[in-house]
Design an enzyme around this catalytic site. Structure first.
Site, PDB file in Angstrom:
ATOM      1  N   ASN B  66      43.648  20.536  -3.086  1.00 58.66           N
ATOM      2  CA  ASN B  66      45.048  20.815  -3.384  1.00 58.66           C
ATOM      3  C   ASN B  66      45.983  19.892  -2.642  1.00 58.66           C
ATOM      4  O   ASN B  66      45.679  19.392  -1.567  1.00 58.66           O
ATOM      5  CB  ASN B  66      45.392  22.287  -3.089  1.00 58.66           C
ATOM      6  CG  ASN B  66      45.923  22.500  -1.684  1.00 58.66           C
ATOM      7  OD1 ASN B  66      47.115  22.265  -1.396  1.00 58.66           O
ATOM      8  ND2 ASN B  66      45.048  22.923  -0.779  1.00 58.66           N
ATOM      9  N   CYS B 126      49.108  20.492   7.922  1.00 58.28           N
ATOM     10  CA  CYS B 126      48.977  20.227   6.500  1.00 58.28           C
ATOM     11  C   CYS B 126      48.647  18.748   6.293  1.00 58.28           C
ATOM     12  O   CYS B 126      49.370  17.881   6.785  1.00 58.28           O
ATOM     13  CB  CYS B 126      50.251  20.586   5.756  1.00 58.28           C
ATOM     14  SG  CYS B 126      50.124  20.282   4.001  1.00 58.28           S
ATOM     15  N   THR B 189      43.013  22.373   5.618  1.00 64.24           N
ATOM     16  CA  THR B 189      42.124  21.657   4.694  1.00 64.24           C
ATOM     17  C   THR B 189      41.710  20.281   5.233  1.00 64.24           C
ATOM     18  O   THR B 189      42.381  19.700   6.081  1.00 64.24           O
ATOM     19  CB  THR B 189      42.800  21.484   3.322  1.00 64.24           C
ATOM     20  OG1 THR B 189      44.069  20.868   3.524  1.00 64.24           O
ATOM     21  CG2 THR B 189      42.997  22.820   2.631  1.00 64.24           C
ATOM     22  N   GLY B 213      37.551  25.793   0.483  1.00 65.31           N
ATOM     23  CA  GLY B 213      36.465  26.473  -0.207  1.00 65.31           C
ATOM     24  C   GLY B 213      35.107  26.154   0.410  1.00 65.31           C
ATOM     25  O   GLY B 213      35.025  25.555   1.485  1.00 65.31           O
ATOM     26  N   GLY B 239      38.204  28.683   6.509  1.00 69.80           N
ATOM     27  CA  GLY B 239      37.624  27.529   5.819  1.00 69.80           C
ATOM     28  C   GLY B 239      36.333  27.933   5.143  1.00 69.80           C
ATOM     29  O   GLY B 239      35.309  28.100   5.804  1.00 69.80           O
ATOM     30  N   SER B 262      41.010  30.269  -0.449  1.00 68.81           N
ATOM     31  CA  SER B 262      40.558  29.913  -1.796  1.00 68.81           C
ATOM     32  C   SER B 262      39.742  30.997  -2.493  1.00 68.81           C
ATOM     33  O   SER B 262      39.751  31.065  -3.726  1.00 68.81           O
ATOM     34  CB  SER B 262      39.703  28.641  -1.737  1.00 68.81           C
ATOM     35  OG  SER B 262      40.402  27.616  -1.090  1.00 68.81           O
TER      36      SER B 262
HETATM   37  C1  LIG Z   1      46.684  26.295  -2.620  1.00 71.55           C
HETATM   38  C2  LIG Z   1      46.615  26.228  -1.131  1.00 71.55           C
HETATM   39  C3  LIG Z   1      47.803  26.185  -0.404  1.00 71.55           C
HETATM   40  C4  LIG Z   1      47.778  26.124   0.985  1.00 71.55           C
HETATM   41  N1  LIG Z   1      48.951  26.136   1.671  1.00 71.55           N
HETATM   42  C5  LIG Z   1      48.942  26.179   3.026  1.00 71.55           C
HETATM   43  C6  LIG Z   1      50.148  26.312   3.761  1.00 71.55           C
HETATM   44  O1  LIG Z   1      51.257  26.395   3.201  1.00 71.55           O
HETATM   45  N2  LIG Z   1      50.073  26.351   5.112  1.00 71.55           N
HETATM   46  C7  LIG Z   1      48.884  26.294   5.784  1.00 71.55           C
HETATM   47  O2  LIG Z   1      48.879  26.359   7.005  1.00 71.55           O
HETATM   48  N3  LIG Z   1      47.720  26.183   5.106  1.00 71.55           N
HETATM   49  C8  LIG Z   1      47.723  26.132   3.756  1.00 71.55           C
HETATM   50  N4  LIG Z   1      46.526  26.049   3.065  1.00 71.55           N
HETATM   51  C9  LIG Z   1      45.264  25.997   3.802  1.00 71.55           C
HETATM   52  C10 LIG Z   1      44.609  27.372   3.888  1.00 71.55           C
HETATM   53  O3  LIG Z   1      45.432  28.290   4.594  1.00 71.55           O
HETATM   54  C11 LIG Z   1      43.238  27.279   4.585  1.00 71.55           C
HETATM   55  O4  LIG Z   1      43.408  26.793   5.891  1.00 71.55           O
HETATM   56  C12 LIG Z   1      42.266  26.373   3.854  1.00 71.55           C
HETATM   57  O5  LIG Z   1      42.434  26.495   2.461  1.00 71.55           O
HETATM   58  C13 LIG Z   1      40.810  26.666   4.179  1.00 71.55           C
HETATM   59  O6  LIG Z   1      40.469  27.994   3.868  1.00 71.55           O
HETATM   60  P1  LIG Z   1      39.735  28.456   2.495  1.00 71.55           P
HETATM   61  O7  LIG Z   1      38.525  27.613   2.353  1.00 71.55           O
HETATM   62  O8  LIG Z   1      39.456  29.916   2.697  1.00 71.55           O
HETATM   63  O9  LIG Z   1      40.729  28.227   1.417  1.00 71.55           O
HETATM   64  C14 LIG Z   1      46.532  26.094   1.675  1.00 71.55           C
HETATM   65  C15 LIG Z   1      45.346  26.121   0.934  1.00 71.55           C
HETATM   66  C16 LIG Z   1      45.364  26.191  -0.446  1.00 71.55           C
HETATM   67  C17 LIG Z   1      44.066  26.225  -1.191  1.00 71.55           C
END
Ligand SMILES: Cc1cc2nc3c(=O)[nH]c(=O)nc-3n(C[C@H](O)[C@H](O)[C@H](O)COP(=O)(O)O)c2cc1C
Ligand SMILES: Cc1cc2nc3c(=O)[nH]c(=O)nc-3n(C[C@H](O)[C@H](O)[C@H](O)COP(=O)(O)OP(=O)(O)OC[C@H]3O[C@@H](n4cnc5c(N)ncnc54)[C@H](O)[C@@H]3O)c2cc1C
Ligand code: FES
Lengths: 259, 301
Positions: B66, B126, B189, B213, B239, B262
């Site tokens: 993303n 970010c 990410t 993911g 993560g 995710s």
């Molecule tokens: C669509 C999307 C938007 C995200 N927006 C933010 C955000 O605004 N601020 C932030 O700190 N992390 C943001 N993240 C990161 C997530 O909070 C998380 O750290 C990362 O996706 C890893 O976790 P996951 O594998 O469970 O998604 C975003 C992730 C996704 C997929």
């Protein structure tokens, strides 16, 4: 999924501002009302209803749609989908009422055809600003009865789709499917509410989509947080009662904007 | 109830920032219907921001890519959404914030205080928003200064969210701790990119973005493991968590709680499922409490 690459096989001029792009990939299992994300490369990716299993019907309004209008037969674009939930299909013999406004015809024409194919009786109220903006007249009239309204009276009844709707006995219809600009859908919602028939009617909503797969939260409706991209875009009237529908939407940043 | 930095969580699963967190209504839905023990909002900044053009997120075989570009309505508009979330969610609501400087972080934090968040999470991580996020979060001095400045303007717990896109994540974690962080959150990410081979165009509107993911879980587990060893404050693991097994693994690496982002793609009630799975596991193995397995892997040598 990554975007599929599709090639344009045909372009149909539906109205001065609307074109159908027929492409070389067929979404066999798509339900009428589901949408795809259309990627005009280098510009933007925007949601579009499938107007058939291998076409989208696009109204030119801004950057991405203008870019699509520059494409010729043989050119390609990207597509993800189909996503979301479509309209509920009727059972054989059931009566279906379709209310379509503007480019809201795109998901409703294949719905009308699917309803007819499943043995339902279809009646459509089709509205547009003027005669030249009426899209898919033939598809709707081949699927059943058709009433036309235009804002300027250049064809059919002069006025809005609600003028026809008010005169109908909505309780006769087992399914009611609505798609069009939100003020028009809200007016239809209110007429049906007045008739006590709104709960089971279905409305296809438009909100700003980013991910289109139910993760980012850009398209959520108040007050229950339903995601238009994943829980919709088609919702029952019951789901929309006392919601933001017809009142406000949100822009790409998430700020509320009045309808 | 599960306590973490002074907050009482319904369970140790937390909604990650930026996922279903743009409106109060959706935060509430994730808490009530999804079963999250706490929720974190979308990262909120000083000005309204539309974000990057689409495509802004795609699903790959191994995870998700993303580049949203921190779209947000600004703190002045978002405080009302926070209030909506706070009044009905019945779990702690954490406001994620970002800015380009310590002053901007402080401005956003103060601006959100009327919405009564339960804590702040500082997004210094970010990977794809110019001048924000990871641009800030790879500089230990800045991270310390930002953390200290936000601690100054409120008494709320402050979590600092770290980027894995640095050579030594513990150096940034220590800087956050030195600035007064109550916890660190790892990871945001991982930098990534995908190219459409039919056209040659990078798929994301921003050309590149961040991977999340299943693909990033081993990266996250290692970061959490290292941070746990290096820091005194709790580490919140995020993560690639989508099952209770993933959550337990993250906790054994050193996480005091897990965030899930995710995985809401599959189902919203992933939080209830994970927390129930953790409970069953603890019972089966004869552990009294989640606390008994935090960092367990560090003892197994
Ligand atoms: C669509 C999307 C938007 C995200 N927006 C933010 C955000 O605004 N601020 C932030 O700190 N992390 C943001 N993240 C990161 C997530 O909070 C998380 O750290 C990362 O996706 C890893 O976790 P996951 O594998 O469970 O998604 C975003 C992730 C996704 C997929
Ligand atoms: C489920 C769904 C189905 C749709 N089906 C059709 C269809 O079949 N035919 C058709 O012509 N139009 C359809 N639309 C509307 C279409 O997506 C917009 O007209 C298009 O995005 C405009 O893009 P633009 O860059 O040309 O215009 P812009 O100048 O960028 O924007 C004009 C308006 O388009 C809308 N828009 C722009 N980007 C997005 C986005 N990412 N998501 C949602 N809305 C956006 C906004 O309301 C904006 O105010 C549908 C929308 C949704 C949500
Ligand atoms: S557009 Fe991302 S959740 Fe609907």
């Amino acid at each position: 999924m990554r975007p599929l690459n599709v090639n344009i096989e045909g372009i149909i001029e539906e109205s001065p501002s609307t074109r159908t792009f027929v492409f070389d990939h067929c979404f066999e299992a798509a339900e009428p009302g589901q949408f795809v994300m259309v990627w005009a490369r280098g510009v933007d990716e925007v949601p579009m209803g499938l107007s058939s299993r291998n076409s989208i019907t696009v109204q030119k309004v801004g950057e991405a749609t203008s870019k699509l209008f520059e494409l010729k037969i043989g050119d390609s674009f990207g597509l993800r989908g189909p996503y979301g939930h479509g309209f509920t299909l009727p059972s054989p013999g059931e009566k279906v009422l379709i209310v379509a406004g503007g480019v809201g015809v795109a998901p409703l024409a294949p719905y009308a055809e699917a309803c007819q194919a499943s043995g339902a009786e279809v009646r459509t109220i089709l509205g547009a600003r003027s005669a030249s903006e009426l899209v898919f007249k033939e598809r709707f009239s081949e699927a059943g009865l058709l009433d036309i309204t235009t804002d300027d009276g250049t064809e059919g009844t002069k006025g809005f789709v609600t003028m026809i709707l008010e005169g109908l006995d909505a309780s006769e219809y087992g399914k009611i499917a609505v798609c069009g600009p939100e003020p028009m859908m809200a007016a239809v919602f209110n007429v049906l509410k007045g008739k006590g028939e709104v709960e089971r009617a279905e409305f296809s909503l438009h909100r700003y989509f980013k991910c289109a797969i139910g993760v980012c939260g850009a398209c959520c409706l108040d007050p229950y947080g339903l995601r238009v991209c994943k829980d919709g875009p088609v919702f029952s009237g019951e789901q929309l009662l006392d919601s933001e529908f017809g009142k406000y939407t949100r822009d790409a940043s998430g700020r509320r904007v009045k309808i | 109830m599960y306590s973490l930095t002074g907050l009482e969580l319904k369970n140790p699963t937390i909604l990650a920032a930026g996922v279903l967190g743009t409106t109060g209504a959706s935060l509430r839905r994730v808490a009530l219907e999804g079963g999250a023990g706490a929720v974190v909002s979308k990262s909120i900044g000083p000005e309204p921001k539309k974000g990057h053009p689409n495509p802004s997120m795609i699903k790959l075989d191994c995870g998700f890519l993303n580049a949203m570009g921190l779209p947000n309505p600004s703190y002045s508009e978002f405080k009302g959404e926070l209030e909506i979330a706070r009044t009905a969610a019945a779990v702690p609501v954490v406001a994620s914030i970002f800015g380009g400087s310590a002053e901007e972080f402080a401005e956003v934090a103060e601006g959100l205080l009327p919405g009564k968040p339960d804590a702040f999470e500082l997004n210094v991580s970010c990977p794809h928003a110019e001048g924000y996020g990871a641009a800030v979060g790879s500089n230990p001095c800045l991270v310390e200064a930002i953390t200290a400045r936000v601690k100054e303007v409120s008494d709320l717990p402050v979590w600092v969210k770290l980027t894995p896109n640095v050579s030594d994540i513990t150096a940034i974690g220590k800087a956050a701790e030195a600035g007064g962080a109550d916890a660190v959150v790892a990871i945001n990410t991982v930098k990534g990119m995908a190219i459409d081979i039919e056209s040659g165009y990078p798929i994301l509107g921003n050309r590149s973005g961040g991977l999340s993911g299943p693909a990033v879980k081993p990266v996250a587990v290692k970061c959490v493991y290292d941070l746990y060893a290096a820091l005194e404050v709790p580490v919140i693991g995020v993560g690639g968590v989508s099952t209770w097994e993933d959550a337990v693994e993250m906790i054994m690496a050193g996480a005091s709680a897990v965030q899930v982002g995710s995985a809401v793609y599959e189902r919203l009630d992933v939080f209830s499922e994970i927390s129930a799975g953790i409970e069953t596991f603890l019972g089966r193995k004869g552990y009294g409490d989640v606390k008994d397995i935090i960092g367990l892997a560090h003892e197994r040598v």
